[in-house]
Design a protein around this motif. Structure first.
Motif, PDB file in Angstrom:
ATOM      1  N   ASP A  60      34.178  45.738  45.079  1.00 13.75           N
ATOM      2  CA  ASP A  60      33.993  44.335  45.458  1.00 13.75           C
ATOM      3  C   ASP A  60      34.275  44.159  46.949  1.00 13.75           C
ATOM      4  OD1 ASP A  60      36.885  43.859  45.779  1.00 13.75           O
ATOM      5  OD2 ASP A  60      36.924  44.118  43.618  1.00 13.75           O
ATOM      6  N   PHE A  61      33.875  42.978  47.449  1.00 20.53           N
ATOM      7  CA  PHE A  61      34.026  42.719  48.882  1.00 20.53           C
ATOM      8  C   PHE A  61      35.440  42.250  49.236  1.00 20.53           C
ATOM      9  CE2 PHE A  61      29.398  41.940  48.234  1.00 20.53           C
ATOM     10  CZ  PHE A  61      28.911  42.887  49.110  1.00 20.53           C
ATOM     11  N   GLY A  62      36.229  41.933  48.195  1.00 19.46           N
ATOM     12  CA  GLY A  62      37.590  41.471  48.438  1.00 19.46           C
ATOM     13  C   GLY A  62      37.694  39.972  48.636  1.00 19.46           C
ATOM     14  N   TRP A  63      36.611  39.274  48.333  1.00 16.45           N
ATOM     15  CA  TRP A  63      36.685  37.803  48.413  1.00 16.45           C
ATOM     16  C   TRP A  63      36.101  37.215  47.134  1.00 16.45           C
ATOM     17  CZ3 TRP A  63      32.817  39.653  52.221  1.00 16.45           C
ATOM     18  CH2 TRP A  63      31.509  39.517  51.779  1.00 16.45           C
ATOM     19  N   THR A  64      36.376  35.938  46.908  1.00 12.29           N
ATOM     20  CA  THR A  64      35.721  35.212  45.822  1.00 12.29           C
ATOM     21  C   THR A  64      34.963  34.041  46.431  1.00 12.29           C
ATOM     22  OG1 THR A  64      37.716  33.910  45.468  1.00 12.29           O
ATOM     23  CG2 THR A  64      37.421  35.824  44.036  1.00 12.29           C
TER      24      THR A  64
ATOM     25  N   VAL B 165      30.192  43.915  44.636  1.00  8.44           N
ATOM     26  CA  VAL B 165      29.151  44.588  45.425  1.00  8.44           C
ATOM     27  C   VAL B 165      27.983  44.929  44.495  1.00  8.44           C
ATOM     28  CG1 VAL B 165      28.580  46.637  46.797  1.00  8.44           C
ATOM     29  CG2 VAL B 165      30.843  45.582  47.000  1.00  8.44           C
ATOM     30  N   PRO B 166      26.780  44.404  44.776  1.00  7.77           N
ATOM     31  CA  PRO B 166      25.652  44.752  43.912  1.00  7.77           C
ATOM     32  C   PRO B 166      25.359  46.260  43.986  1.00  7.77           C
ATOM     33  CG  PRO B 166      25.062  43.006  45.455  1.00  7.77           C
ATOM     34  CD  PRO B 166      26.391  43.527  45.874  1.00  7.77           C
ATOM     35  N   PHE B 167      24.924  46.817  42.890  1.00  6.55           N
ATOM     36  CA  PHE B 167      24.572  48.249  42.790  1.00  6.55           C
ATOM     37  C   PHE B 167      25.747  49.166  43.163  1.00  6.55           C
ATOM     38  CE2 PHE B 167      20.654  45.942  44.010  1.00  6.55           C
ATOM     39  CZ  PHE B 167      19.919  46.145  42.866  1.00  6.55           C
ATOM     40  N   ALA B 168      26.968  48.691  42.913  1.00  7.41           N
ATOM     41  CA  ALA B 168      28.146  49.467  43.331  1.00  7.41           C
ATOM     42  C   ALA B 168      28.143  50.873  42.730  1.00  7.41           C
ATOM     43  CB  ALA B 168      29.423  48.729  42.944  1.00  7.41           C
ATOM     44  N   HIS B 169      27.808  50.959  41.432  1.00  8.36           N
ATOM     45  CA  HIS B 169      27.851  52.264  40.761  1.00  8.36           C
ATOM     46  C   HIS B 169      26.842  53.218  41.400  1.00  8.36           C
ATOM     47  CE1 HIS B 169      28.901  54.931  37.467  1.00  8.36           C
ATOM     48  NE2 HIS B 169      27.618  55.211  37.325  1.00  8.36           N
ATOM     49  N   LEU B 170      25.668  52.675  41.692  1.00 10.26           N
ATOM     50  CA  LEU B 170      24.611  53.496  42.306  1.00 10.26           C
ATOM     51  C   LEU B 170      25.037  53.960  43.698  1.00 10.26           C
ATOM     52  CD1 LEU B 170      21.654  54.375  41.649  1.00 10.26           C
ATOM     53  CD2 LEU B 170      20.904  52.388  42.945  1.00 10.26           C
TER      54      LEU B 170
END
Lengths: 428, 328
Positions: free
Chosen positions: B78-82, B62-67
Motif C-alpha cells: 500500500d501507499f501508506g495513506w488512506t 497499490v494496484p497490481f501489487a502482487h504482479l
C-alpha cells in the motif's frame, strides 16, 4: 534453426536429467481463483511453505527434496478430478484435495491407483474407518468430531445439561453442510436438546429469511457450517439481529480472520471449533519466516503466516511430511512410492515430544493412526475472535469428542459404502 | 393479532427491502439493454470491480501489487495513506467511466452492426476477463468495505412495532439506506432520460440506432454514457452488497438475483426493475416463510426463477417491457 536446436537440446537434457532428480511429489490441488479463493490461497500457501521450509532448512525429507506442483481447481469438482488425472503421472505420493466434493470423486480412483488421500477436517467423515477406506485418511478430526466438540462445549457452559435448550444448525445446502446433521440429531436425542437445521443455498449472499427465522425461533445456540461468502454474511446478519455472538459457533471452515473482519467490532466474541493451534507463537513460524519468507521463496507474500487457514495448511503439510518420514523408515528407502506412503500414513505416530522437536508444541494433539482408525483422536478445541486485538485465541484445551455417538455412525456409513462397492475388510 | 400474521408482515417488509437490493443490480442491466439491446452478462463483474476499486483506493492499496512484487521482487502493498470515503467514491466512479470508455473503444466499437448474440457473447468474454483482472489488480482477499453506512436493527421501527403489535419487527438500517438511495437513483435516471439532451439522445438510440445516427447523435458517445451510468449503478450496488459481506469476487453472483427481476420487470424499464425487484423480494421471502420449512428450506434460489417464469408465460416481455411488433 539454431534456436530450434538449442530448444531440442534443452528438452533432451531435461528428459535425461529428470529421473536422476528423485523427489517426493505432493501435488497441491489448490484454489487461488473463484469465489472461495480467500480461503484457498492461505491454505495453499501454508501447505507449500512448510515443504519449502523442509527443503531449505533440512534438505527435504530423509535427504530427498519435496516437490509441490500446484493445480488450480477453483473449488470445482470436475477441475479437481482433471487435476488429479493430470498430476498423478508425476509420481504423486498423496493428494490433499481440499474439497469434500473432489474427495468424494477421488476416493474410488485413488484407491484403484494405490495413491492415498489425506483430507484433514473435511471430506467423507466415515473414511475414518480404515477397514473400509484403505487409502483415505482424515486425522486428526472430522466433521462429526467438530459437531460433537461444539455440543460438548455448550454442555460445559450449561453445567452438563442441555435439557430444554434449543440448538440450530445453519448450514451450506450441500454435502459439506449436511455432514453434521446425523451426529447432531443423535446428540440431541442423547442430551435432550431441541435441534433444527436451516439450510442456505450457494453462494449465501442473501440470508435474510434464515436469520429472521432464527430471530423468531430464538435458539440458545447457533452452530454454523459455512464456507466462502456465506461466512461473512452470516456473521454480519447475526450481529444485525443482535444474536449473542458468544453463542454462535462455527466449524473450523467458518472461523478464519477473513470471515470476521468484514463485520468489524460486531463480530467480537464469535467462536469456532479448531483442530489445531492459532497464531504464530510457535518456533516453526520463526523458521518459516527465516528460511522461506525472508529468502523470497514463500508461495504468497508472507502476510498470511500465522493466520488460521495458513496454519491449517502448515499443519497438514507437517503431518504429511511426518508420514513420509515414517514410510521411509518402514521401507528402508528414502525414495518411497505412493503405496509406501500409504503405509507411512497408517503407522504414523505423533508424540508431544515430536511436536516440540518440530517447533509446534501444543499446536495439535499427540495421536497415532492404525489400520482400523484413519481418523485419529477426534479432538478439538474452541477458539474465539477478539475484534479489538484482531486475533483468534483458543479458549479451551483440545478435548475428545463423543465417540460413543460418532463411532456407530462411522461404522454404519462405512458399512453401507463397503456393501455398495463390495469392499472386504482390509485389516487383519 | 395472530403471531403468524405478524411474522408474515415482518417477512414482507424485509422482502421489500431485499427486493430493492436486487433492483439495484437489475438497474445496470436495464440501462445497457435499453440503450443498446445488449444483455450485459458482465454486469455482476462490474459490481465487483467497482467495489474493489472503491476499497482499494480508500485503503491506499497499490494496484497490481502482487504482479509488481513477482516481477520486480519488491514488497509493495500500500501507499501508506488512506483516502476519504467521498473522494474514494468519486475516484471509483471515474474508474467506472474509464472502464466504459475502454469497453466502447476496444470491444463494442468493433462490433457495431453485429447480431445481438455476438454482443452478448462479447459480454461473456468481458465477464471472464474481469473475473481474472479484478483480483489481479486488487487481490483475492475479502476486503472490508466501510463507507460509514449504519447496519443492524433499526430501533425506531423495532420500538414502534413493539408498541403497536407487541412484537418488534426487524428492519436492517442498511436496507433502509439502500431503499432511499435506490429511490434517488431511479428518480435521477428518469429525470435524466426525460429532461436532458443526452437523456433524450439515449432514448433515441434505444428506439432506433440508424435513425439516431441520421440526426447526428453520436452512437459512441451514447454507449460510453450508458455504460458509465451502468458502472455508477454497479458501484452503488457494490457498496450496498459489499457492506454486508465484504468485497470479494463472489459478489458477482448477485447478478443471479437480478435475472428473475429482469424477466419479471422487463429488460427495458427502469421502474420495471424496481417493481420486479420488489415482487421477487417479497415473493421469495414469503414463500420461504410459508412453504420453505415443508420442503427442506433454502427455496429462495429457485423460487425467484419460478415466479419469474410464471409471469413470463402470461407476459413474455415482462410487466413493463416493450412489446415488439414486427410487420412483414
Amino acid at each position: 534453426m539454431k534456436m530450434k536446436k538449442l530448444a531440442a537440446a534443452a528438452v533432451a537434457t531435461l528428459m535425461v536429467g529428470a529421473p536422476a532428480m528423485a523427489e517426493l511429489v505432493f501435488p497441491s490441488l489448490s484454489y487461488r481463483t473463484g469465489p472461495f479463493a480467500a480461503g484457498g490461497i492461505p491454505y495453499a500457501d501454508g501447505y507449500a511453505d512448510y515443504f519449502t521450509l523442509l527443503n531449505e532448512r533440512d534438505g527435504g525429507i530423509g535427504g530427498v527434496k519435496v516437490s509441490v506442483p500446484e493445480c488450480e481447481t477453483a473449488y470445482n469438482t470436475e477441475k479437481g478430478v482433471e487435476c488429479y488425472e493430470s498430476t498423478k503421472g508425476m509420481g504423486a505420493l498423496l493428494y490433499n484435495p481440499l474439497s469434500t466434493g473432489i474427495t468424494y470423486q477421488l476416493i474410488p480412483k485413488a484407491t484403484a491407483d494405490d495413491i492415498p488421500l489425506y483430507t484433514p477436517g473435511y471430506g467423507r467423515t466415515s473414511a475414518a474407518n480404515g477397514n473400509v477406506f484403505s487409502h483415505v485418511f482424515n486425522f486428526p478430526a472430522n466433521y462429526w468430531n467438530g459437531a460433537s466438540a461444539a455440543v460438548n462445549y455448550v454442555l460445559s457452559l450449561n453445567n452438563g445439561s442441555l435439557e430444554g435448550k434449543k440448538i440450530t444448525l445453519l448450514h451450506f445446502n450441500g454435502a459439506y453442510g449436511k455432514e453434521p446433521i446425523p451426529t447432531l440429531t443423535k446428540l440431541a436425542e442423547k442430551h435432550g436438546f431441541e435441534f433444527n437445521a436451516i439450510p442456505v443455498d450457494y453462494p449465501g449472499q442473501e440470508q435474510k429469511s434464515q436469520w429472521l427465522q432464527i430471530r423468531r425461533e430464538k435458539p440458545d445456540y447457533v452452530l454454523f457450517w459455512g464456507w466462502g461468502v456465506m461466512n461473512q454474511v452470516a456473521i454480519q446478519e447475526a450481529a444485525n439481529i443482535r444474536f449473542p455472538m458468544e453463542n454462535f459457533i462455527g466449524v473450523w471452515w467458518s472461523g478464519a480472520e477473513h470471515d470476521v473482519t468484514p463485520a468489524g467490532a460486531a463480530a467480537n466474541g464469535y467462536k469456532a471449533v479448531a483442530f489445531h493451534g492459532v497464531g504464530s507463537d510457535y518456533p516453526v513460524f520463526d523458521d518459516i519466516q527465516k528460511y522461506v519468507v525472508d529468502s523470497g521463496k514463500a508461495a504468497g507474500n508472507g502476510t498470511n503466516v500465522g493466520t488460521v487457514i495458513y496454519n491449517r495448511g502448515v499443519y497438514a503439510a507437517m503431518l504429511v511430511a511426518e508420514a513420509a518420514r515414517k514410510a521411509q523408515e518402514i521401507h528402508g528407502t528414502a525414495d518411497i512410492t505412493s503405496s509406501m506412503m500409504r503405509d507411512g500414513l497408517e503407522q504414523l505416530e505423533i508424540t508431544d515430544a515430536r511436536m516440540k522437536e518440530l517447533g509446534m508444541e501444543g499446536f495439535g494433539p499427540a495421536f497415532s493412526v492404525s489400520c482400523e482408525n484413519h481418523g485419529g483422536p477426534g479432538t478439538a478445541a474452541i477458539s474465539q475472535w477478539d475484534a479489538s486485538a484482531g486475533k483468534w485465541s483458543l479458549i479451551t484445551e483440545f478435548a475428545p469428542s463423543d465417540m460413543d455417538v460418532i463411532q456407530p455412525l462411522i461404522d454404519a456409513d462405512s458399512a453401507a459404502y463397503a456393501a455398495e462397492n463390495n469392499i472386504a475388510p482390509q485389516c487383519k | 393479532m395472530p403471531e403468524q400474521l405478524l411474522f408474515a408482515m415482518e417477512v414482507t417488509l424485509n422482502g421489500l427491502m431485499a427486493g430493492v437490493l436486487y433492483a439495484l443490480v437489475a438497474l445496470g442491466f436495464v440501462l445497457i439493454f435499453k440503450a443498446s439491446g445488449i444483455f450485459n452478462f458482465a454486469q455482476g463483474m462490474l459490481v465487483v470491480f467497482a467495489a474493489m476499486t472503491l476499497v482499494g483506493v480508500q485503503q491506499g492499496q497499490v494496484p497490481f501489487a502482487h504482479l509488481i512484487n513477482t516481477i520486480f521482487g519488491t514488497k509493495v502493498h500500500d501507499f501508506g495513506w488512506t483516502v476519504p470515503t467521498f473522494l474514494a467514491i468519486i475516484v471509483a466512479g471515474a474508474a467506472m467511466v474509464f472502464v466504459a470508455w475502454i469497453i466502447e473503444k476496444y470491444i463494442l466499437h468493433h462490433l457495431v452492426g453485429q447480431p445481438d448474440i455476438i454482443l452478448f457473447m462479447a459480454t461473456i468474454g468481458m465477464w471472464y476477463f474481469m473475473h481474472g483482472f479484478a483480483p489481479l489488480m486488487w487481490g483475492s482477499e475479502v476486503m472490508k468495505l466501510d463507507v460509514g453506512l449504519a447496519q443492524g436493527l433499526n430501533d425506531p421501527v423495532l420500538n414502534a412495532t413493539e408498541a403497536l403489535f407487541g412484537y418488534g419487527f426487524f428492519l436492517d438500517n442498511l436496507d433502509i439506506v439502500a431503499a432511499v438511495i435506490a429511490a434517488i437513483l431511479v428518480a435521477s435516471l428518469v429525470l435524466f432520460s426525460q429532461y436532458t439532451k443526452q437523456g433524450r439522445a439515449m432514448r433515441a438510440v434505444a428506439d432506433d440506432h440508424q435513425a439516431a445516427l441520421s440526426v447526428g447523435i453520436s452512437l459512441r458517445f451514447i454507449w460510453v454514457l450508458v455504460w458509465s451510468l451502468a458502472g455508477v449503478v454497479a458501484l452503488v450496488a457494490g457498496i450496498m452488497w459489499g457492506s454486508k459481506s465484504g468485497v470479494q469476487i463472489s459478489l458477482a453472483e448477485v447478478a443471479l438475483k437480478a435475472l428473475p427481476v429482469l424477466m419479471l420487470g422487463g429488460c427495458t424499464s427502469i421502474p420495471g426493475a424496481i417493481i420486479g425487484g420488489l415482487i421477487i423480494g417479497v415473493g421469495e421471502q414469503l414463500f420461504e416463510f410459508a412453504i420453505g420449512p415443508l420442503v427442506g428450506g433454502a427455496t429462495q434460489a429457485w423460487f425467484a426463477y419460478v415466479l419469474a417464469l410464471i409471469f413470463l408465460i402470461f407476459r413474455p416481455q415482462g410487466l413493463f417491457g416493450e412489446k415488439i411488433i414486427e410487420r412483414v
